[in-house]
Design a protein around this motif. Structure first.
Motif, PDB file in Angstrom:
ATOM      1  N   GLY A 126       0.820  -1.201   0.000  1.00  0.00           N
ATOM      2  CA  GLY A 126       0.000   0.000   0.000  1.00  0.00           C
ATOM      3  C   GLY A 126       0.851   1.247   0.000  1.00  0.00           C
ATOM      4  N   VAL A 127       0.255   2.333  -0.447  1.00  0.00           N
ATOM      5  CA  VAL A 127       0.922   3.633  -0.502  1.00  0.00           C
ATOM      6  C   VAL A 127       0.518   4.453   0.708  1.00  0.00           C
ATOM      7  N   VAL A 128       1.489   5.112   1.311  1.00  0.00           N
ATOM      8  CA  VAL A 128       1.219   5.967   2.465  1.00  0.00           C
ATOM      9  C   VAL A 128       0.544   7.241   1.961  1.00  0.00           C
ATOM     10  N   LEU A 129      -0.689   7.443   2.395  1.00  0.00           N
ATOM     11  CA  LEU A 129      -1.454   8.609   1.943  1.00  0.00           C
ATOM     12  C   LEU A 129      -1.154   9.846   2.777  1.00  0.00           C
ATOM     13  N   ALA A 130      -1.040   9.686   4.065  1.00  0.00           N
ATOM     14  CA  ALA A 130      -0.827  10.836   4.948  1.00  0.00           C
ATOM     15  C   ALA A 130      -0.088  10.378   6.171  1.00  0.00           C
ATOM     16  N   ASP A 131       0.635  11.311   6.742  1.00  0.00           N
ATOM     17  CA  ASP A 131       1.366  11.066   7.980  1.00  0.00           C
ATOM     18  C   ASP A 131       0.699  11.868   9.074  1.00  0.00           C
ATOM     19  N   ALA A 132       0.058  11.142   9.982  1.00  0.00           N
ATOM     20  CA  ALA A 132      -0.645  11.810  11.073  1.00  0.00           C
ATOM     21  C   ALA A 132       0.214  11.900  12.310  1.00  0.00           C
ATOM     22  N   GLN A 138       1.501   8.813  16.741  1.00  0.00           N
ATOM     23  CA  GLN A 138       2.304   8.616  15.550  1.00  0.00           C
ATOM     24  C   GLN A 138       1.697   7.471  14.754  1.00  0.00           C
ATOM     25  N   SER A 139       1.135   7.805  13.586  1.00  0.00           N
ATOM     26  CA  SER A 139       0.489   6.821  12.737  1.00  0.00           C
ATOM     27  C   SER A 139       0.500   7.331  11.308  1.00  0.00           C
ATOM     28  N   VAL A 140       0.216   6.418  10.366  1.00  0.00           N
ATOM     29  CA  VAL A 140       0.115   6.763   8.952  1.00  0.00           C
ATOM     30  C   VAL A 140      -1.119   6.091   8.376  1.00  0.00           C
ATOM     31  N   LEU A 141      -1.577   6.582   7.237  1.00  0.00           N
ATOM     32  CA  LEU A 141      -2.721   6.027   6.530  1.00  0.00           C
ATOM     33  C   LEU A 141      -2.257   5.332   5.256  1.00  0.00           C
ATOM     34  N   LEU A 142      -2.851   4.166   4.965  1.00  0.00           N
ATOM     35  CA  LEU A 142      -2.555   3.419   3.750  1.00  0.00           C
ATOM     36  C   LEU A 142      -3.780   3.413   2.846  1.00  0.00           C
ATOM     37  N   ASN A 143      -3.545   3.232   1.550  1.00  0.00           N
ATOM     38  CA  ASN A 143      -4.641   3.212   0.584  1.00  0.00           C
ATOM     39  C   ASN A 143      -5.188   1.810   0.351  1.00  0.00           C
ATOM     40  N   VAL A 144      -5.040   0.920   1.316  1.00  0.00           N
ATOM     41  CA  VAL A 144      -5.626  -0.417   1.254  1.00  0.00           C
ATOM     42  C   VAL A 144      -6.481  -0.605   2.494  1.00  0.00           C
ATOM     43  N   GLY A 145      -7.604  -1.330   2.322  1.00  0.00           N
ATOM     44  CA  GLY A 145      -8.517  -1.494   3.439  1.00  0.00           C
ATOM     45  C   GLY A 145      -9.237  -2.815   3.395  1.00  0.00           C
ATOM     46  N   ALA A 146     -10.502  -2.800   3.829  1.00  0.00           N
ATOM     47  CA  ALA A 146     -11.272  -4.033   3.931  1.00  0.00           C
ATOM     48  C   ALA A 146     -11.491  -4.677   2.566  1.00  0.00           C
ATOM     49  N   ILE A 166      -1.632  -2.705  11.927  1.00  0.00           N
ATOM     50  CA  ILE A 166      -2.888  -2.115  11.507  1.00  0.00           C
ATOM     51  C   ILE A 166      -3.759  -1.877  12.732  1.00  0.00           C
ATOM     52  N   SER A 167      -4.271  -0.661  12.850  1.00  0.00           N
ATOM     53  CA  SER A 167      -5.154  -0.307  13.962  1.00  0.00           C
ATOM     54  C   SER A 167      -6.261   0.577  13.416  1.00  0.00           C
ATOM     55  N   GLY A 168      -7.263  -0.060  12.886  1.00  0.00           N
ATOM     56  CA  GLY A 168      -8.365   0.666  12.286  1.00  0.00           C
ATOM     57  C   GLY A 168      -8.415   0.426  10.791  1.00  0.00           C
ATOM     58  N   VAL A 169      -9.492  -0.217  10.330  1.00  0.00           N
ATOM     59  CA  VAL A 169      -9.627  -0.577   8.920  1.00  0.00           C
ATOM     60  C   VAL A 169     -10.910   0.023   8.375  1.00  0.00           C
ATOM     61  N   GLY A 170     -10.781   0.756   7.267  1.00  0.00           N
ATOM     62  CA  GLY A 170     -11.930   1.244   6.539  1.00  0.00           C
ATOM     63  C   GLY A 170     -12.138   0.443   5.273  1.00  0.00           C
ATOM     64  N   THR A 173      -9.216   2.401   3.081  1.00  0.00           N
ATOM     65  CA  THR A 173      -8.003   2.850   3.762  1.00  0.00           C
ATOM     66  C   THR A 173      -7.862   2.122   5.083  1.00  0.00           C
ATOM     67  N   SER A 174      -6.677   2.210   5.655  1.00  0.00           N
ATOM     68  CA  SER A 174      -6.410   1.622   6.970  1.00  0.00           C
ATOM     69  C   SER A 174      -5.354   2.466   7.666  1.00  0.00           C
ATOM     70  N   ARG A 175      -5.393   2.427   8.995  1.00  0.00           N
ATOM     71  CA  ARG A 175      -4.458   3.209   9.797  1.00  0.00           C
ATOM     72  C   ARG A 175      -3.405   2.277  10.377  1.00  0.00           C
ATOM     73  N   VAL A 176      -2.151   2.746  10.351  1.00  0.00           N
ATOM     74  CA  VAL A 176      -1.030   1.985  10.886  1.00  0.00           C
ATOM     75  C   VAL A 176      -0.480   2.730  12.093  1.00  0.00           C
ATOM     76  N   ILE A 177      -0.525   2.079  13.259  1.00  0.00           N
ATOM     77  CA  ILE A 177       0.106   2.623  14.461  1.00  0.00           C
ATOM     78  C   ILE A 177       1.579   2.240  14.424  1.00  0.00           C
ATOM     79  N   LEU A 178       2.465   3.227  14.446  1.00  0.00           N
ATOM     80  CA  LEU A 178       3.893   2.982  14.353  1.00  0.00           C
ATOM     81  C   LEU A 178       4.433   2.421  15.662  1.00  0.00           C
ATOM     82  N   LEU A 179       5.585   1.752  15.557  1.00  0.00           N
ATOM     83  CA  LEU A 179       6.212   1.198  16.762  1.00  0.00           C
ATOM     84  C   LEU A 179       6.654   2.278  17.733  1.00  0.00           C
TER      85      LEU A 179
END
Length: 305
Positions: A126-132, A138-146, A166-170, A173-179
């Motif tokens: 997946g491609v990182v859409l945004a850095d939140a 600290q998390s990022v959004l990916l363009n892959v989801g359910a 992965i912490s939250g799936v749309g 899109t999906s949210r990735v909680i960083l280490l």
């Protein structure tokens, strides 16, 4: 002798007069340059336009000398870079040879042991859409989801190491909680000592190593991989290496490049099958009634006579 004395007598006063005139001229130029007046400003501009272009010939040697010095410095820098690249090339050749040998050895071992790799452990890129990222999350959004089959809790990696989970799936899109996030907790193994620990994020680039049984057996530079305990991550994923922070606590220098997170791989890891029933080699426990020893049957004794 008399003429020499007369010339010596004249040289001293003439020298003093010339020095005095030079000082007067310099003082006049200084005063002219310090006067703040439109008329004097026009005079200064006219003087510069008249005098400075005529000194181009005098600046040619200085310009040539400066170019020669700059060229020599550039040549020295290029020479040092060339030597550094030669050394790195030699190291890369050694690493390449070691990698080829390890690859051949791994192929032989796999062939001898008939190892079957888990076919379920595939990836979705997946491609990182945004850095939140923020000081508190600290998390990022990916363009892959359910729709791509992403499940909450799966591990994500960049080209080398673990990035987060992965912490939250749309739907798309999906949210990735960083280490590095303060809510991140994953079990890890420190090699070669085999120590089990927890990697605890604290919103810093180097997460903490906590719940370590024997800190004396861990050294900076030791390899840190996921342990697979609790079914959070698959085991054996590269996390980073041990480092000692400025607070003298053990931390992990992450292998993933958090400065350039553009593409991430989501690992399709499925939970391991749990065995809840005993097999045929382990007999089931006996019922309590059967475990009691049977009582001896009563024997009748015939009466005499």
């Amino acid at each position: 002798m008399a003429r020499q004395r007369e010339s010596a007598d004249y040289k001293g006063p003439v020298r003093r007069v010339l020095i005095a005139l030079l000082l007067l001229v310099l003082a006049g130029i200084f005063l002219v340059w310090r006067i703040d007046s439109p008329r004097v400003e026009r005079f200064r501009a006219a003087l510069i336009d008249r005098v400075v272009p005529g000194f181009d010939w005098a600046m040619v040697p200085v310009t040539r000398l400066a170019a020669m010095v700059e060229g020599f410095q550039s040549y020295a820098s290029l020479y040092e870079q060339n030597q550094e690249l030669r050394r790195e090339l030699q190291q890369m050749k050694a690493w390449k040879e070691a990698a080829v040998q390890l690859e051949q050895q791994n192929a032989k071992l796999l062939a001898q042991n008939q190892v079957r790799l888990d076919p379920k452990l595939t990836t979705v890129s997946g491609v990182v859409l945004a850095d939140a990222g923020s000081p508190f999350r600290q998390s990022v959004l990916l363009n892959v989801g359910a729709r791509d089959g992403i499940v909450d809790g799966w591990a994500t990696m960049d080209g080398l190491g673990v990035v987060g989970r992965i912490s939250g799936v749309g739907q798309t899109t999906s949210r990735v909680i960083l280490l590095t996030d303060a809510s991140s907790r994953i079990p890890v193994t420190i090699q070669p000592s085999g120590q089990k620990a927890m990697l605890v994020g604290d919103n810093s680039p180097t997460p903490l190593i906590d719940f370590l049984e024997s800190p004396d057996e861990v050294r900076p530079g030791d390899r840190v991989v996921s342990s697979g305990d609790g079914g959070v991550f698959p085991s054996g994923l590269l996390v980073g290496e041990v480092a000692q922070g400025t607070d003298l606590r053990l931390r992990v220098r992450l292998a993933a490049d958090y400065q350039r997170l553009e593409f991430l791989r989501v690992l399709r890891s499925h939970p391991a099958e749990q065995i809840t029933e005993p097999g045929v080699l382990i007999p089931p426990p006996l019922p309590p009634l059967l475990m009691q020893e049977p009582e001896a049957p009563a024997v009748e004794v015939p009466a005499d006579g």
